[in-house]
Design a protein around this motif. Structure first.
Motif, PDB file in Angstrom:
ATOM      1  N   PHE A   1      53.704  52.665  45.361  1.00 53.59           N
ATOM      2  CA  PHE A   1      52.948  52.932  44.140  1.00 53.59           C
ATOM      3  C   PHE A   1      52.430  54.358  44.175  1.00 53.59           C
ATOM      4  CE2 PHE A   1      52.555  48.351  44.829  1.00 53.59           C
ATOM      5  CZ  PHE A   1      52.992  47.881  43.602  1.00 53.59           C
TER       6      PHE A   1
ATOM      7  N   ASP B   1      34.775  49.730  32.917  1.00 53.28           N
ATOM      8  CA  ASP B   1      36.075  50.333  33.257  1.00 53.28           C
ATOM      9  C   ASP B   1      36.945  50.525  32.005  1.00 53.28           C
ATOM     10  OD1 ASP B   1      37.120  47.898  32.630  1.00 53.28           O
ATOM     11  OD2 ASP B   1      37.424  47.251  34.706  1.00 53.28           O
ATOM     12  N   LYS B   2      38.177  50.957  32.245  1.00 51.56           N
ATOM     13  CA  LYS B   2      39.038  51.320  31.112  1.00 51.56           C
ATOM     14  C   LYS B   2      39.936  50.167  30.666  1.00 51.56           C
ATOM     15  CE  LYS B   2      37.542  55.510  31.211  1.00 51.56           C
ATOM     16  NZ  LYS B   2      37.995  56.495  32.175  1.00 51.56           N
ATOM     17  N   ILE B   3      39.727  49.000  31.251  1.00 44.27           N
ATOM     18  CA  ILE B   3      40.604  47.876  30.952  1.00 44.27           C
ATOM     19  C   ILE B   3      39.865  46.883  30.064  1.00 44.27           C
ATOM     20  CG2 ILE B   3      42.065  46.080  31.952  1.00 44.27           C
ATOM     21  CD1 ILE B   3      42.926  48.645  33.095  1.00 44.27           C
TER      22      ILE B   3
ATOM     23  N   PRO C   1      56.573  47.174  33.573  1.00 46.69           N
ATOM     24  CA  PRO C   1      56.212  48.260  32.676  1.00 46.69           C
ATOM     25  C   PRO C   1      56.566  49.600  33.301  1.00 46.69           C
ATOM     26  CG  PRO C   1      54.314  47.533  33.897  1.00 46.69           C
ATOM     27  CD  PRO C   1      55.444  46.666  34.339  1.00 46.69           C
TER      28      PRO C   1
ATOM     29  N   ASN D   1      49.253  43.583  36.349  1.00 44.31           N
ATOM     30  CA  ASN D   1      49.634  44.618  37.301  1.00 44.31           C
ATOM     31  C   ASN D   1      48.659  45.793  37.364  1.00 44.31           C
ATOM     32  OD1 ASN D   1      50.541  45.447  34.798  1.00 44.31           O
ATOM     33  ND2 ASN D   1      52.673  44.946  35.281  1.00 44.31           N
ATOM     34  N   ASP D   2      47.483  45.631  36.726  1.00 44.37           N
ATOM     35  CA  ASP D   2      46.457  46.645  36.979  1.00 44.37           C
ATOM     36  C   ASP D   2      45.477  46.115  38.035  1.00 44.37           C
ATOM     37  OD1 ASP D   2      44.596  44.964  35.779  1.00 44.37           O
ATOM     38  OD2 ASP D   2      44.954  45.819  33.797  1.00 44.37           O
ATOM     39  N   ASP D   3      44.486  46.915  38.357  1.00 41.96           N
ATOM     40  CA  ASP D   3      43.608  46.528  39.455  1.00 41.96           C
ATOM     41  C   ASP D   3      42.257  46.006  38.963  1.00 41.96           C
ATOM     42  OD1 ASP D   3      42.774  48.895  38.446  1.00 41.96           O
ATOM     43  OD2 ASP D   3      42.389  49.855  40.380  1.00 41.96           O
ATOM     44  N   ASP D   4      42.234  45.543  37.709  1.00 40.06           N
ATOM     45  CA  ASP D   4      41.000  44.973  37.187  1.00 40.06           C
ATOM     46  C   ASP D   4      41.133  43.451  37.206  1.00 40.06           C
ATOM     47  OD1 ASP D   4      38.473  44.907  36.016  1.00 40.06           O
ATOM     48  OD2 ASP D   4      39.363  44.676  34.015  1.00 40.06           O
TER      49      ASP D   4
ATOM     50  N   GLY E   1      48.378  45.688  41.622  1.00 37.00           N
ATOM     51  CA  GLY E   1      46.946  45.812  41.390  1.00 37.00           C
ATOM     52  C   GLY E   1      46.109  44.978  42.330  1.00 37.00           C
TER      53      GLY E   1
ATOM     54  N   GLN F   1      49.432  54.404  36.995  1.00 34.37           N
ATOM     55  CA  GLN F   1      50.152  54.047  38.220  1.00 34.37           C
ATOM     56  C   GLN F   1      51.612  53.746  37.909  1.00 34.37           C
ATOM     57  OE1 GLN F   1      48.350  51.695  41.483  1.00 34.37           O
ATOM     58  NE2 GLN F   1      49.837  50.126  40.943  1.00 34.37           N
TER      59      GLN F   1
ATOM     60  N   VAL G   1      51.311  51.632  34.552  1.00 31.36           N
ATOM     61  CA  VAL G   1      50.185  50.719  34.389  1.00 31.36           C
ATOM     62  C   VAL G   1      48.912  51.550  34.369  1.00 31.36           C
ATOM     63  CG1 VAL G   1      48.873  48.856  35.450  1.00 31.36           C
ATOM     64  CG2 VAL G   1      51.372  48.838  35.562  1.00 31.36           C
ATOM     65  N   ARG G   2      48.020  51.246  33.421  1.00 26.75           N
ATOM     66  CA  ARG G   2      46.728  51.937  33.414  1.00 26.75           C
ATOM     67  C   ARG G   2      45.786  51.163  34.324  1.00 26.75           C
ATOM     68  NH1 ARG G   2      45.063  55.427  29.710  1.00 26.75           N
ATOM     69  NH2 ARG G   2      46.566  54.686  28.191  1.00 26.75           N
ATOM     70  N   MET G   3      45.190  51.871  35.262  1.00 22.19           N
ATOM     71  CA  MET G   3      44.301  51.214  36.205  1.00 22.19           C
ATOM     72  C   MET G   3      42.875  51.245  35.651  1.00 22.19           C
ATOM     73  SD  MET G   3      46.584  50.347  38.170  1.00 22.19           S
ATOM     74  CE  MET G   3      46.121  49.769  39.791  1.00 22.19           C
ATOM     75  N   SER G   4      41.963  50.516  36.334  1.00 19.57           N
ATOM     76  CA  SER G   4      40.616  50.364  35.790  1.00 19.57           C
ATOM     77  C   SER G   4      39.859  51.690  35.778  1.00 19.57           C
ATOM     78  CB  SER G   4      39.852  49.316  36.585  1.00 19.57           C
ATOM     79  OG  SER G   4      39.790  49.692  37.944  1.00 19.57           O
ATOM     80  N   ASP G   5      40.215  52.630  36.655  1.00 25.61           N
ATOM     81  CA  ASP G   5      39.524  53.930  36.621  1.00 25.61           C
ATOM     82  C   ASP G   5      40.212  54.890  35.649  1.00 25.61           C
ATOM     83  OD1 ASP G   5      41.829  54.432  37.937  1.00 25.61           O
ATOM     84  OD2 ASP G   5      40.922  55.289  39.745  1.00 25.61           O
ATOM     85  N   GLY G   6      41.161  54.384  34.883  1.00 25.73           N
ATOM     86  CA  GLY G   6      41.807  55.208  33.864  1.00 25.73           C
ATOM     87  C   GLY G   6      43.029  55.937  34.352  1.00 25.73           C
TER      88      GLY G   6
END
Lengths: 523, 324
Positions: free
Chosen positions: A483, B239-241, A422, B158-161, B297, A433, A425-430
């Motif tokens: 990254f 979280d946002k995921i 992609p 590829n995210d960190d969740d 991630g 990346q 990438v949207r990470m969990s904290d918003g």
């Protein structure tokens, strides 16, 4: 049954054909019988022919008459050229010794390694301290352009200088015939020896000659190969009969190639094989200096007869001594004008000058002249020769490019490829990346550790593990992934310019930059 | 047409003359040409014996030729095998090392993890991308599942969740053992108003602020703070995921029908076990774990396994088990 058709047979059978054409002409032009021309070939000189023109140029008869006079050298007879000392002979020895570099160059050492090596296996060229990797190969294409343009420019000014003075074919043939002369004697002796029946003495001479030729050919093959791999290692392998198939094949190809091209094909190579001979022909024009026979001064030619003073005054300076033909390595008669067989080596100038000295006439009956000078047109200056200037212009551009390339090579090269799928990438904290693949090329002799930093980009961006040193191996491109994470609210547009930099940890001056983008969601 | 039919110059012609003076010589073709033709004819026969283009049936079998002397009969499949062997030989020096290493040790080795990042692409595309998307970007549901499964078919990698944790070892566990999401349906437990209320606070990212969250037992799986528990694979709701549809409507659907709850409308979230499937070798699964981790991630292990320790551990699998 006629013999099978071939080019060689065509010329061998040209008497048949000539007769055929001639009869045809007799039928068609009964008043202008070219068969009379046979008289011409039986010892009447060119000058007499011109005095009594049997054939008008332009009509079909004229064409056949010219064919009659024109000797096509198909290699049936070996040319044994005479060696005469002189300015151009000396010059030729000097320019030919340029090829000593081929033989001696690979033995030079630099910092314990071969100084000049085109290491195709490892894809690097070593020129003393300089290493050229595949990434710099564009400079090699500029170098080829430079060489081509040098050839063109020199040829347009002074005709086939390369053929006459520098070409490997010319050089090796010169060397081979020099050996031949030392063993078998002068051209007359050589002709006699060739015609003589085989006996012990002849066999001994021939065997020695061919052995020496083969020795030089093998040395040539070895010298070519050791430009591409370590000279001393190769010699070691050679002496232990421990060569790879490709080395053996290359050695055999170059040995036999040298032996046959220089020993047997000789001027036939220049006449019928070499494309450069023909290409250079079209580089010459009316302003090009070519070895030229001064027809006005030389004609009518004729032998000096004692006591014939009255007649002498009518005669030109050419005494028809044939020295210019005898010294010619390609066997042409320069008095017939510039022709494709002429490699413009200038040896006929030496020969003619030595005769002019003997008969007390001024030198330069054969000399470097332009066609304009022959025709009595005013001589133009170099700046009035735009084609040469264009050649020189391109040549200079290539040269500047190479100098720029060599001075801006740098020790470290960076290429950064942003991930395409992609894009982000949207990470969990918003945060957003981006992933980048770094390719760092290290051109120094040792491995280095680099760190990654960035300029520009998004406010608050973090290079994940940016401080972590990355090991870059020497002499090749190392790849690693980086990254970059940035808060979404700081993104001003879909893409943001960012410049990455890698920097040697030990030497901050050794660094490289690359411009790319940071990508976020569409807005 | 000319009436001149003379065979002039002693050169024989076919006698046919046109356009006044054009004729055909009757010369033989050149000798080199005839020799070439003969040699070609012989070569055709030899070549046919080696690789017949027309199969000849002998005693119920097709005769397939003698092949190249010394290397036997040729077949496309054996050529492929030979080509593959070249590739395998080139990769062997890495693959052999991978056999005895843990995923964490592979990750710690820069050269090997770079090798995995390059060579894992095909493995991932063949085995994982159908659900997780090329390069782990996730696949949005389509077709007949679009309504029921609105949202992702499988998690973005590829995210960190991470539902079950993002260390390379947990990823490896997920691949080898598979995972099965579990959330009961609440349509009979909660009223529509309660589901509305909970969905609204989950969508806002503050589930713990809603008293219903603790009251109705959501905390049992999702934790008191709503951040989920990786040990059981419950989702982090703050979280946002979003694993499934993150809109209030989508969240309502998840709460109402659950995940893998047996309800016809339940969301489906199954990761198959690749060990059970028997499709991938141990090394391939390890490579995939490292490959997925390197999407960007992955969670670093608490104490990254040093290469030496990992190598020692791989030499003594028993010791490794104890250490764990």
């Amino acid at each position: 049954m006629p013999p099978p058709f071939s080019l060689l047979n065509f010329f061998r059978n040209r008497d048949t054909l000539r007769k055929f054409f001639a009869e045809e002409v007799v039928q068609r032009f009964p008043n202008n019988n070219p068969l009379d021309v046979d008289k011409v070939t039986t010892g009447v000189s060119m000058s007499e022919l011109e005095k009594t023109p049997k054939a008008e140029t332009g009509n079909v008869t004229g064409l056949y008459t010219e064919h009659e006079e024109w000797v096509v050298n198909m290699g049936e007879k070996t040319i044994h050229a005479k060696r005469m000392p002189g300015f151009f002979r000396t010059l030729k020895y000097i320019t030919e010794s340029f090829w000593l570099i081929l033989f001696l160059g690979p033995y030079l050492r630099w910092n314990g390694k071969q100084a000049l090596m085109l290491d195709v296996n490892d894809r690097q060229f070593h020129i003393f301290g300089l290493t050229i990797l595949p990434q710099d190969i564009w400079m090699v294409s500029l170098l080829l352009l430079l060489l081509a343009m040098t050839l063109f420019a020199v040829t347009s000014v002074a005709s086939r200088v390369f053929c006459g003075y520098f070409c490997f074919q010319t050089t090796w043939v010169d060397l081979f015939t020099w050996i031949e002369e030392k063993i078998e004697g002068n051209p007359n002796a050589r002709h006699k020896l060739d015609a003589a029946p085989m006996d012990g003495a002849k066999f001994g001479k021939k065997a020695l000659k061919h052995a020496l030729w083969l020795l030089i050919a093998i040395l040539t093959g070895i010298s070519v190969i050791i430009w591409f791999e370590d000279a001393f290692v190769f010699w070691g392998n050679l002496l232990h009969f421990n060569l790879s198939l490709i080395e053996v094949a290359t050695l055999i190809a170059f040995t036999l190639g040298t032996y046959f091209l220089a020993g047997f094909l000789r001027e036939q190579t220049c006449l019928w094989l070499c494309p450069y001979a023909r290409i250079q022909g079209v580089m010459c024009d009316s302003q090009t200096l070519v070895p030229t026979y001064d027809e006005k001064r030389g004609e009518p030619r004729g032998r000096i007869r004692k006591g014939a003073a009255a007649e002498e005054s009518k005669q030109g300076d050419c005494i028809d001594c044939f020295q210019c033909v005898q010294v010619c390595p390609t066997g042409v008669d320069i008095r017939q004008g510039q022709q494709l067989g002429c490699i413009t080596c200038g040896l006929c100038l030496d020969a003619c000058d030595s005769i002019m000295d003997k008969i007390g006439r001024p030198r330069g009956l054969i000399r470097y002249m332009t066609l304009d000078e022959v025709n009595g047109l005013p001589e133009k200056k170099l700046y009035q020769h735009p084609r040469t200037l264009v050649y020189i212009g391109i040549l200079l551009i290539a040269l500047v490019g190479i100098i720029y390339g060599l001075s801006h090579m740098g020790n470290l090269t960076l290429r950064v490829a942003p991930e395409r799928q992609p894009l982000f990438v949207r990470m969990s904290d918003g945060s957003i990346q981006n992933k980048y693949t770094f390719k760092v090329l290290n051109k120094t002799a040792g491995d280095v550790q680099v760190k990654v930093s960035a300029e520009g980009g998004v406010k608050g961006q973090i290079i994940v593990d940016g401080g972590k040193p990355q090991l870059i191996h020497h002499g090749k491109a190392s790849a690693f992934t980086v990254f970059v994470k940035a808060p979404e609210e700081n993104l001003m547009s879909e893409t943001t310019k960012i410049q990455f930099r890698v920097e040697n940890l030990d030497d901050p001056n050794m660094k490289a930059e690359y411009d790319t983008v940071f990508t976020g969601p569409k807005r | 047409m000319s009436d001149n039919h003379n065979s002039v110059g002693g050169v024989p012609t076919t006698g046919h003359v046109w356009d006044d003076d054009l004729g055909d010589f009757v010369n033989q073709p050149p000798k080199w040409w005839m020799l070439g033709l003969t040699a070609s004819t012989i070569w055709v026969c030899v070549y046919w014996l080696m690789y017949p283009s027309v199969p000849v049936a002998i005693a119920g079998h097709h005769w397939t030729g003698i092949g190249l002397p010394g290397s036997g009969q040729w077949s496309a499949i054996s050529e492929l095998a030979a080509d593959q062997k070249v590739l395998d030989d080139a990769r062997a020096k890495y693959e052999d090392k991978l056999k005895g290493m843990t995923p964490a040790a592979i990750l710690a080795d820069a050269e090997l993890s770079e090798y995995v990042a390059r060579s894992g692409k095909v493995l991932f595309s063949d085995n994982c991308a159908a659900c997780h998307g090329q390069n782990g970007v996730g696949t949005v549901q389509a077709g007949k599942f679009a309504q029921r499964e609105k949202g992702l078919m499988a998690p973005i990698l590829n995210d960190d969740d991470w539902l079950y944790g993002g260390t390379v070892d947990t990823i490896h566990e997920t691949i080898t053992g598979g995972r099965q999401g579990m959330m009961p349906a609440h349509k009979d437990v909660l009223s529509a108003a309660e589901i509305d209320s909970l969905a609204a606070s989950v969508a806002a990212g503050t589930p713990a602020a809603n008293p219903l969250f603790a009251e109705k037992g959501c905390t049992g799986c999702h934790g008191e703070d709503g951040k989920g528990m990786q040990a059981m694979g419950s989702a982090n709701l703050t979280d946002k995921i979003w694993r499934f549809d993150g809109s209030p409507e989508g969240i309502k659907q998840t709460i109402t029908y659950g995940v893998n709850s047996g309800d016809a409308n339940a969301r489906v979230a199954v990761m198959p076990s690749f060990t059970a499937a028997g499709k991938l070798s141990d090394v391939q699964m390890k490579k995939l774990a490292v490959y997925v981790y390197k999407f960007g991630g992955g969670t670093p292990a608490a104490a990254p396994a040093p290469v030496e320790a990992a190598a020692a551990a791989s030499e003594a699998p028993a010791a490794e088990a104890v250490a764990k």
